[in-house]
Design an enzyme around this catalytic site. Structure first.
Site, short mmCIF file in Angstrom:
data_model
loop_
_atom_site.label_atom_id
_atom_site.label_comp_id
_atom_site.label_asym_id
_atom_site.label_seq_id
_atom_site.Cartn_x
_atom_site.Cartn_y
_atom_site.Cartn_z
N TRP A 69 18.96 -29.89 -56.24
CA TRP A 69 19.62 -28.69 -55.35
C TRP A 69 20.86 -29.25 -55.10
CZ3 TRP A 69 16.95 -24.55 -54.91
CH2 TRP A 69 15.63 -24.20 -54.44
N HIS A 71 20.63 -28.70 -50.24
CA HIS A 71 20.15 -29.87 -49.37
C HIS A 71 20.56 -29.94 -48.09
CE1 HIS A 71 17.98 -32.41 -52.24
NE2 HIS A 71 18.70 -32.07 -53.21
N ASP A 93 22.19 -38.16 -54.39
CA ASP A 93 22.68 -37.65 -55.64
C ASP A 93 24.02 -38.53 -56.02
OD1 ASP A 93 21.02 -35.80 -56.56
OD2 ASP A 93 21.98 -34.18 -55.37
N ARG A 144 22.63 -42.04 -57.20
CA ARG A 144 21.77 -42.35 -58.59
C ARG A 144 22.83 -42.55 -59.62
NH1 ARG A 144 19.36 -36.56 -60.01
NH2 ARG A 144 18.78 -37.53 -62.04
N HIS A 172 13.83 -38.24 -58.32
CA HIS A 172 14.40 -37.16 -57.83
C HIS A 172 13.54 -35.88 -58.61
CE1 HIS A 172 18.77 -37.93 -56.28
NE2 HIS A 172 18.19 -39.19 -56.84
N HIS A 216 16.44 -36.14 -48.67
CA HIS A 216 16.88 -35.70 -49.97
C HIS A 216 15.59 -35.25 -50.84
CE1 HIS A 216 19.83 -34.92 -53.47
NE2 HIS A 216 18.87 -35.37 -54.17
N ASP A 250 14.26 -32.00 -52.87
CA ASP A 250 14.17 -31.85 -54.38
C ASP A 250 12.80 -31.54 -54.84
OD1 ASP A 250 16.47 -32.81 -55.26
OD2 ASP A 250 16.20 -34.78 -55.49
N HIS A 302 12.39 -29.32 -60.58
CA HIS A 302 12.21 -30.76 -60.52
C HIS A 302 10.79 -31.16 -60.60
CE1 HIS A 302 16.40 -32.25 -58.81
NE2 HIS A 302 16.57 -31.00 -58.97
N HIS A 307 18.37 -25.26 -65.20
CA HIS A 307 18.34 -26.05 -63.95
C HIS A 307 19.61 -26.00 -63.22
CE1 HIS A 307 16.25 -29.74 -62.54
NE2 HIS A 307 17.52 -29.79 -61.94
N ASP A 320 19.58 -25.31 -59.28
CA ASP A 320 20.11 -26.01 -58.15
C ASP A 320 21.35 -25.52 -57.52
OD1 ASP A 320 18.44 -28.19 -58.70
OD2 ASP A 320 19.96 -29.21 -60.10
#
Ligand SMILES: *[C@@H]1O[C@H](CO)[C@@H](O)[C@H](O)[C@H]1NC(C)=O
Ligand SMILES: *[C@@H]1O[C@H](CO)[C@@H](O)[C@H](O)[C@H]1NC(C)=O
Ligand SMILES: *[C@@H]1O[C@H](CO)[C@@H](O)[C@H](O)[C@H]1NC(C)=O
Length: 283
Positions: free
Chosen positions: A21, A26, A63, A66, A78, A134, A138, A144, A167, A171
């Site tokens: 997202w 988020h 995000d 990672r 995630h 988070h 997700d 996801h 995707h 998001d």
């Protein structure tokens, strides 16, 4: 979606916000959650994040993390790669789909335990809270909870003529269109207020109890699995129902997706608020 198994990795490294997202999704989820916090819930959040730190301001931290060397271990957290066969059959099975490096279900379980662990440092407790904010977001994004075409990353589409993938549109592009803008206080306030009204007195008022029917922080794995299954089902209902390859999404696909985008973001926010209230009540 597998990120590290793909040649797309160098590209992903340069586009750290493109695969969850997006920031608006988020931050809206965090803003809605904040609205539903009890007094104890508010105190709980500030005791973990620090006084004055809003949930919206840390909602996309995971995000960025990672893509760092130290945070790389958290990339599989995630999502969960549901090895189902959409659109004919959708399902999530923890034994089948949560790999040895973990997934969003095991991550929610882990950080629900860690945020309650009084032996952890202030820094590790804050991190656990940030991860929860988070990942509870997700897990409501249907792609996801899907292995097919790397969670839709491998389905090439266009958005307003610009090449992208399915995707990414779920998001970011479709969420920004639903919200009426990119990340700003004004956009977040307007979008979250719209969804809060739907939760309180609108079309979600009769559904919201079901969204938090699993609210026991002692059975986090069971709750998170049910949330993954709930979102994954939408891949058969709508997200992957047509052959989206080559489709322009900023048209009838978006119009059909909008009710699901609103629903999933409202649900994520309402659930996150309830989860934090339950953590505060258990403390
Ligand atoms: C998004 O906007 C909110 C509200 O202005 C802010 O708190 C947050 O830090 C922003 N997020 C990012 C990643 O810029
Ligand atoms: C739980 O979180 C910690 C801290 O991020 C991490 O080191 C550990 O590997 C995680 N455990 C699981 C089972 O995900
Ligand atoms: C989906 O559509 C694309 C482009 O029109 C086509 O090449 C592909 O064969 C289709 N796939 C399926 C499974 O029908």
């Amino acid at each position: 979606m597998h990120l590290y198994s793909s040649l797309a990795l160098p590209l992903l490294l340069s586009a750290p916000n493109a695969h969850a997202w997006g920031v608006v999704g988020h931050a809206t989820i965090a803003t809605i959650a904040n609205h539903y916090l009890t007094e104890a819930g508010k105190t709980y959040v500030s005791s973990k994040l620090g006084a004055g730190v809003t949930m919206a301001s840390v909602a996309s931290w995971a995000d960025n993390y990672r893509y760092t060397t130290v945070g790389r271990f958290s990339a599989p957290y995630h999502f969960i790669d549901a090895e189902d066969t959409p659109p004919s059959s959708c399902s999530v099975n923890l034994a089948r789909d949560c790999g040895p490096t973990g997934c969003v279900v095991s991550a929610i379980t882990n950080y629900t335990q860690r945020v309650q662990d009084s032996h952890l440092s202030v820094e590790n407790t804050k991190e656990a809270m940030e991860f929860l904010i988070h990942f509870i977001g997700d897990i409501t994004q249907p792609l996801h909870d899907e292995a097919e075409a790397v969670g839709g990353n491998d389905i090439s589409v266009t958005w307003d003529g610009t090449p992208t993938n399915l995707h990414a549109c779920w998001d970011t592009q479709m969420v920004e269109k639903a919200a009426g803008g990119s990340n700003s206080t004004a956009t977040l306030t307007a979008f979250s207020n719209k969804l809060i009204a739907m939760i309180d007195t609108g079309s979600y008022s009769s559904q919201k109890a079901g969204w938090i029917s699993c609210d026991n922080v002692a059975t986090a794995s069971q709750c998170a699995l049910s949330w993954a299954q709930d979102a994954n089902a939408l891949n058969c209902q709508y997200v992957l129902k047509a052959n989206e390859t080559g489709m322009e999404l900023d048209g009838s696909y978006y119009t059909g997706a909008l009710p699901y985008i609103d629903l999933q973001i409202a649900k994520g926010g309402y659930r996150l608020g309830a989860w934090i209230n339950a953590l505060a009540a258990a403390a």
